[in-house]
Design an enzyme around this catalytic site. Sequence first.
Site, PDB file in Angstrom:
ATOM      1  N   ARG A 136       0.821  -1.215   0.000  1.00  0.00           N
ATOM      2  CA  ARG A 136       0.000   0.000   0.000  1.00  0.00           C
ATOM      3  C   ARG A 136       0.856   1.267   0.000  1.00  0.00           C
ATOM      4  NH1 ARG A 136      -2.714  -0.275   5.151  1.00  0.00           N
ATOM      5  NH2 ARG A 136      -4.105   1.402   4.461  1.00  0.00           N
ATOM      6  N   HIS A 149       9.764  -5.004  16.701  1.00  0.00           N
ATOM      7  CA  HIS A 149       8.756  -5.744  17.447  1.00  0.00           C
ATOM      8  C   HIS A 149       8.345  -7.022  16.724  1.00  0.00           C
ATOM      9  CE1 HIS A 149       5.113  -6.592  19.751  1.00  0.00           C
ATOM     10  NE2 HIS A 149       4.461  -6.652  18.615  1.00  0.00           N
ATOM     11  N   TYR A 187     -10.357  -3.680  16.054  1.00  0.00           N
ATOM     12  CA  TYR A 187     -10.345  -2.257  15.695  1.00  0.00           C
ATOM     13  C   TYR A 187      -9.825  -2.072  14.269  1.00  0.00           C
ATOM     14  CZ  TYR A 187      -8.955   2.614  15.464  1.00  0.00           C
ATOM     15  OH  TYR A 187      -8.797   3.918  15.052  1.00  0.00           O
ATOM     16  N   GLN A 211      -3.134  -1.362  26.172  1.00  0.00           N
ATOM     17  CA  GLN A 211      -1.746  -1.809  26.179  1.00  0.00           C
ATOM     18  C   GLN A 211      -1.097  -1.598  27.545  1.00  0.00           C
ATOM     19  OE1 GLN A 211      -0.572  -3.645  24.081  1.00  0.00           O
ATOM     20  NE2 GLN A 211      -0.511  -2.913  21.983  1.00  0.00           N
TER      21      GLN A 211
END
Length: 306
Positions: A136, A149, A187, A211
Amino acid sequence: MLQDIMSNVLQFHTYVIQRTDDRLRGYLLMHSPVLMTLILLTYVFLSVYVGPRFMANRKPLSLKNTMVVYNFSMVAMNGYIVHQFLVWGWGTTYSWRCDLCDFSSSPQALGMVRASWIFYISKYIELLDTLFFVLRKKHSQITFLHVFHHSFMPWTWWWGITLTPVGGMGTFHAMINAGVHVIMYFYYGLSAAGPRFQKYLWWKKYLTAVQLTQFILVSVHISQYYFMKECDYQVPWWIHLIWMYGTLFFFLFAHFWVQAYIKGKRLPVAHSKENGVTPASFKELENGTAPNLPNGNVLLSKVKEI
Protein backbone atom coordinates in the site's frame (compact mmCIF):
# COMPACT_ATOMS: atom_id res chain seq x y z
CA MET A 1 40.31 -18.64 14.45
CA LEU A 2 37.37 -19.07 12.08
CA GLN A 3 37.47 -22.83 12.61
CA ASP A 4 37.24 -22.33 16.38
CA ILE A 5 34.28 -19.99 16.00
CA MET A 6 32.44 -22.44 13.75
CA SER A 7 33.19 -25.25 16.16
CA ASN A 8 31.75 -23.27 19.07
CA VAL A 9 28.66 -22.36 17.03
CA LEU A 10 28.06 -26.00 16.12
CA GLN A 11 28.54 -27.06 19.74
CA PHE A 12 26.03 -24.45 20.89
CA HIS A 13 23.58 -25.55 18.19
CA THR A 14 23.89 -29.16 19.33
CA TYR A 15 23.36 -28.08 22.94
CA VAL A 16 20.21 -26.16 22.00
CA ILE A 17 18.78 -29.09 20.06
CA GLN A 18 19.44 -31.40 23.00
CA ARG A 19 17.77 -28.97 25.39
CA THR A 20 14.67 -28.54 23.22
CA ASP A 21 11.49 -29.82 24.80
CA ASP A 22 10.85 -33.23 23.21
CA ARG A 23 7.14 -32.46 23.00
CA LEU A 24 7.88 -29.62 20.56
CA ARG A 25 10.23 -31.38 18.17
CA GLY A 26 7.54 -32.35 15.69
CA TYR A 27 6.05 -28.87 15.38
CA LEU A 28 6.71 -26.52 12.48
CA LEU A 29 9.73 -24.18 12.90
CA MET A 30 10.70 -25.73 16.23
CA HIS A 31 13.44 -28.22 15.34
CA SER A 32 16.24 -25.67 14.92
CA PRO A 33 16.89 -21.93 15.51
CA VAL A 34 18.60 -21.63 12.12
CA LEU A 35 15.51 -21.68 9.88
CA MET A 36 13.46 -19.32 12.00
CA THR A 37 16.40 -16.90 12.28
CA LEU A 38 16.85 -16.90 8.49
CA ILE A 39 13.12 -16.27 7.99
CA LEU A 40 13.17 -13.29 10.34
CA LEU A 41 16.37 -11.84 8.86
CA THR A 42 14.79 -12.17 5.41
CA TYR A 43 11.71 -10.40 6.73
CA VAL A 44 13.81 -7.49 7.98
CA PHE A 45 15.73 -7.24 4.69
CA LEU A 46 12.57 -7.33 2.56
CA SER A 47 10.72 -4.88 4.79
CA VAL A 48 13.44 -2.27 5.06
CA TYR A 49 15.27 -2.54 1.74
CA VAL A 50 13.66 -4.63 -1.00
CA GLY A 51 9.98 -3.87 -0.46
CA PRO A 52 10.07 -0.06 -0.60
CA ARG A 53 12.35 -0.14 -3.65
CA PHE A 54 10.14 -2.68 -5.42
CA MET A 55 7.09 -0.45 -4.96
CA ALA A 56 8.89 2.83 -5.66
CA ASN A 57 7.58 3.19 -9.24
CA ARG A 58 4.37 1.22 -8.79
CA LYS A 59 0.93 2.35 -7.73
CA PRO A 60 -0.15 1.42 -4.20
CA LEU A 61 -2.65 -1.40 -3.90
CA SER A 62 -5.93 -0.92 -2.05
CA LEU A 63 -6.21 -4.38 -0.44
CA LYS A 64 -9.34 -3.27 1.42
CA ASN A 65 -11.14 -6.62 1.31
CA THR A 66 -7.93 -8.54 1.97
CA MET A 67 -7.20 -6.48 5.06
CA VAL A 68 -10.73 -6.86 6.39
CA VAL A 69 -10.49 -10.65 6.04
CA TYR A 70 -6.98 -10.71 7.49
CA ASN A 71 -7.78 -8.58 10.52
CA PHE A 72 -10.91 -10.47 11.48
CA SER A 73 -9.10 -13.76 10.91
CA MET A 74 -6.49 -12.59 13.42
CA VAL A 75 -9.30 -11.75 15.84
CA ALA A 76 -10.51 -15.35 15.54
CA MET A 77 -7.02 -16.82 15.85
CA ASN A 78 -6.08 -14.81 18.93
CA GLY A 79 -9.45 -15.56 20.48
CA TYR A 80 -8.77 -19.25 19.97
CA ILE A 81 -5.31 -18.88 21.56
CA VAL A 82 -6.81 -17.24 24.65
CA HIS A 83 -9.42 -20.04 24.83
CA GLN A 84 -6.71 -22.70 24.65
CA PHE A 85 -4.60 -21.09 27.38
CA LEU A 86 -7.67 -20.93 29.61
CA VAL A 87 -8.77 -24.51 28.89
CA TRP A 88 -5.38 -26.08 29.48
CA GLY A 89 -4.40 -24.24 32.62
CA TRP A 90 -5.25 -20.62 33.30
CA GLY A 91 -9.00 -21.17 33.53
CA THR A 92 -8.89 -24.64 35.07
CA THR A 93 -6.02 -25.91 37.25
CA TYR A 94 -3.61 -22.98 37.51
CA SER A 95 -3.55 -20.97 40.75
CA TRP A 96 -2.37 -17.75 39.03
CA ARG A 97 0.50 -17.68 41.50
CA CYS A 98 3.44 -20.13 41.53
CA ASP A 99 2.35 -22.37 38.66
CA LEU A 100 5.16 -24.69 37.64
CA CYS A 101 5.91 -26.19 34.25
CA ASP A 102 4.41 -29.61 33.62
CA PHE A 103 7.02 -31.92 32.05
CA SER A 104 4.56 -34.76 31.52
CA SER A 105 2.70 -35.92 28.43
CA SER A 106 -0.71 -35.56 30.05
CA PRO A 107 -3.53 -34.09 27.93
CA GLN A 108 -3.33 -30.86 29.92
CA ALA A 109 0.44 -30.50 29.48
CA LEU A 110 0.27 -31.28 25.76
CA GLY A 111 -2.60 -28.82 25.38
CA MET A 112 -0.48 -26.06 26.90
CA VAL A 113 2.39 -27.00 24.58
CA ARG A 114 0.08 -26.73 21.58
CA ALA A 115 -1.38 -23.40 22.74
CA SER A 116 2.12 -21.96 23.18
CA TRP A 117 3.15 -23.12 19.71
CA ILE A 118 0.05 -21.60 18.09
CA PHE A 119 0.83 -18.31 19.81
CA TYR A 120 4.38 -18.56 18.46
CA ILE A 121 3.16 -19.23 14.90
CA SER A 122 0.73 -16.31 15.12
CA LYS A 123 3.73 -14.00 15.35
CA TYR A 124 4.86 -15.12 11.90
CA ILE A 125 1.40 -14.53 10.47
CA GLU A 126 1.55 -11.01 11.90
CA LEU A 127 4.49 -10.32 9.60
CA LEU A 128 1.81 -9.78 6.96
CA ASP A 129 1.14 -6.43 8.63
CA THR A 130 4.39 -5.20 7.10
CA LEU A 131 3.64 -6.72 3.69
CA PHE A 132 0.42 -4.73 3.56
CA PHE A 133 2.33 -1.54 4.37
CA VAL A 134 4.75 -2.25 1.52
CA LEU A 135 2.06 -3.03 -1.05
CA ARG A 136 0.00 0.00 0.00
CA LYS A 137 3.15 2.17 -0.05
CA LYS A 138 2.71 3.13 3.60
CA HIS A 139 6.48 3.18 3.97
CA SER A 140 6.42 5.74 6.78
CA GLN A 141 4.67 3.12 8.91
CA ILE A 142 7.58 0.69 8.58
CA THR A 143 9.38 2.19 11.54
CA PHE A 144 12.23 0.74 13.55
CA LEU A 145 9.74 0.00 16.32
CA HIS A 146 7.44 -1.89 13.99
CA VAL A 147 10.14 -4.04 12.39
CA PHE A 148 11.94 -4.68 15.68
CA HIS A 149 8.76 -5.74 17.45
CA HIS A 150 7.60 -8.07 14.66
CA SER A 151 10.97 -9.77 14.28
CA PHE A 152 12.21 -9.84 17.86
CA MET A 153 9.02 -11.26 19.40
CA PRO A 154 8.96 -14.58 17.49
CA TRP A 155 12.75 -14.91 17.76
CA THR A 156 12.73 -14.63 21.55
CA TRP A 157 9.69 -16.86 21.90
CA TRP A 158 11.47 -19.68 20.07
CA TRP A 159 14.18 -19.64 22.73
CA GLY A 160 11.62 -19.27 25.48
CA ILE A 161 9.57 -22.34 24.65
CA THR A 162 12.48 -24.55 23.63
CA LEU A 163 14.96 -23.88 26.43
CA THR A 164 12.15 -23.45 29.00
CA PRO A 165 9.68 -26.28 29.63
CA VAL A 166 6.37 -25.09 28.21
CA GLY A 167 3.69 -24.08 30.69
CA GLY A 168 3.32 -22.57 34.13
CA MET A 169 3.46 -18.92 35.11
CA GLY A 170 5.77 -18.14 32.18
CA THR A 171 2.85 -18.37 29.71
CA PHE A 172 0.60 -15.79 31.36
CA HIS A 173 1.96 -12.90 29.30
CA ALA A 174 1.24 -14.80 26.07
CA MET A 175 -2.41 -15.28 27.00
CA ILE A 176 -2.78 -11.60 27.91
CA ASN A 177 -1.01 -10.53 24.71
CA ALA A 178 -3.34 -12.66 22.59
CA GLY A 179 -6.32 -11.14 24.38
CA VAL A 180 -5.09 -7.64 23.63
CA HIS A 181 -4.63 -8.60 19.98
CA VAL A 182 -8.26 -9.65 19.79
CA ILE A 183 -9.18 -6.06 20.64
CA MET A 184 -6.53 -4.52 18.41
CA TYR A 185 -7.28 -6.51 15.28
CA PHE A 186 -11.01 -5.98 15.79
CA TYR A 187 -10.34 -2.26 15.69
CA TYR A 188 -8.14 -2.62 12.61
CA GLY A 189 -10.82 -4.71 10.89
CA LEU A 190 -13.49 -2.07 11.44
CA SER A 191 -11.08 0.65 10.37
CA ALA A 192 -10.25 -1.19 7.14
CA ALA A 193 -13.93 -1.78 6.39
CA GLY A 194 -14.46 1.81 5.33
CA PRO A 195 -15.93 5.19 6.37
CA ARG A 196 -19.34 3.79 7.29
CA PHE A 197 -17.76 2.10 10.30
CA GLN A 198 -15.96 5.19 11.59
CA LYS A 199 -18.77 5.96 14.03
CA TYR A 200 -17.94 2.71 15.81
CA LEU A 201 -14.30 3.67 16.32
CA TRP A 202 -14.79 6.33 19.01
CA TRP A 203 -12.75 4.23 21.41
CA LYS A 204 -9.48 4.31 19.49
CA LYS A 205 -7.70 6.49 22.05
CA TYR A 206 -8.32 3.80 24.65
CA LEU A 207 -6.13 1.33 22.73
CA THR A 208 -3.09 2.74 24.49
CA ALA A 209 -4.85 2.23 27.83
CA VAL A 210 -5.45 -1.39 26.87
CA GLN A 211 -1.75 -1.81 26.18
CA LEU A 212 -0.80 -0.19 29.48
CA THR A 213 -3.18 -2.50 31.30
CA GLN A 214 -1.56 -5.47 29.57
CA PHE A 215 1.91 -4.62 30.84
CA ILE A 216 0.64 -3.85 34.33
CA LEU A 217 -1.02 -7.27 34.52
CA VAL A 218 2.06 -9.04 33.18
CA SER A 219 4.47 -7.20 35.49
CA VAL A 220 2.32 -7.60 38.61
CA HIS A 221 1.70 -11.29 37.96
CA ILE A 222 5.32 -12.17 37.32
CA SER A 223 6.53 -10.00 40.24
CA GLN A 224 4.86 -12.41 42.65
CA TYR A 225 7.82 -14.69 42.11
CA TYR A 226 10.13 -12.31 43.97
CA PHE A 227 7.91 -12.14 47.06
CA MET A 228 7.04 -15.80 47.49
CA LYS A 229 8.78 -17.71 50.22
CA GLU A 230 8.85 -20.80 48.05
CA CYS A 231 8.38 -21.01 44.29
CA ASP A 232 10.49 -23.61 42.55
CA TYR A 233 9.80 -22.44 39.00
CA GLN A 234 12.13 -24.57 36.95
CA VAL A 235 13.76 -21.86 34.79
CA PRO A 236 13.94 -18.58 36.74
CA TRP A 237 15.81 -16.71 33.99
CA TRP A 238 12.57 -16.78 31.95
CA ILE A 239 10.79 -15.10 34.86
CA HIS A 240 13.42 -12.35 34.95
CA LEU A 241 13.13 -11.72 31.20
CA ILE A 242 9.33 -11.51 31.32
CA TRP A 243 9.53 -9.05 34.21
CA MET A 244 12.02 -6.87 32.34
CA TYR A 245 9.89 -7.02 29.17
CA GLY A 246 6.68 -6.07 30.96
CA THR A 247 8.27 -3.29 32.99
CA LEU A 248 10.20 -1.78 30.07
CA PHE A 249 7.19 -1.65 27.77
CA PHE A 250 4.99 -0.26 30.52
CA PHE A 251 7.28 2.74 30.85
CA LEU A 252 7.49 3.16 27.07
CA PHE A 253 3.72 3.18 26.73
CA ALA A 254 3.24 5.35 29.83
CA HIS A 255 5.67 7.89 28.38
CA PHE A 256 3.69 7.92 25.15
CA TRP A 257 0.41 8.31 27.06
CA VAL A 258 1.74 11.36 28.91
CA GLN A 259 3.12 12.94 25.74
CA ALA A 260 0.04 12.23 23.61
CA TYR A 261 -2.92 12.60 25.91
CA ILE A 262 -1.72 14.84 28.75
CA LYS A 263 0.82 17.14 27.12
CA GLY A 264 -0.63 16.75 23.62
CA LYS A 265 2.76 16.78 21.94
CA ARG A 266 2.23 13.95 19.48
CA LEU A 267 0.07 15.77 16.93
CA PRO A 268 0.28 19.23 15.41
CA VAL A 269 -2.03 21.31 17.58
CA ALA A 270 -3.68 23.20 14.74
CA HIS A 271 -4.42 20.04 12.79
CA SER A 272 -5.89 18.37 15.86
CA LYS A 273 -8.25 21.27 16.56
CA GLU A 274 -9.36 21.76 12.98
CA ASN A 275 -10.15 18.15 12.25
CA GLY A 276 -11.02 16.81 15.66
CA VAL A 277 -8.23 14.24 15.47
CA THR A 278 -7.07 12.79 18.74
CA PRO A 279 -3.48 11.55 19.10
CA ALA A 280 -3.08 8.07 17.67
CA SER A 281 -2.33 5.23 20.02
CA PHE A 282 1.13 3.73 20.21
CA LYS A 283 -0.15 0.48 18.71
CA GLU A 284 -1.84 2.32 15.85
CA LEU A 285 1.47 3.94 14.96
CA GLU A 286 3.23 0.61 15.19
CA ASN A 287 0.72 -1.12 12.91
CA GLY A 288 -0.09 1.71 10.55
CA THR A 289 -3.69 2.57 11.39
CA ALA A 290 -2.85 6.07 12.58
CA PRO A 291 -4.44 8.88 10.52
CA ASN A 292 -2.53 10.14 7.50
CA LEU A 293 -1.30 13.53 8.65
CA PRO A 294 0.69 16.25 6.90
CA ASN A 295 3.33 15.90 9.58
CA GLY A 296 3.08 12.17 9.88
CA ASN A 297 6.77 11.60 9.36
CA VAL A 298 7.55 13.93 12.26
CA LEU A 299 5.08 12.07 14.43
CA LEU A 300 6.57 8.71 13.57
CA SER A 301 10.11 9.93 14.10
CA LYS A 302 9.13 10.98 17.60
CA VAL A 303 7.71 7.53 18.28
CA LYS A 304 11.09 6.08 17.40
CA GLU A 305 12.61 8.18 20.17
CA ILE A 306 10.51 6.46 22.86
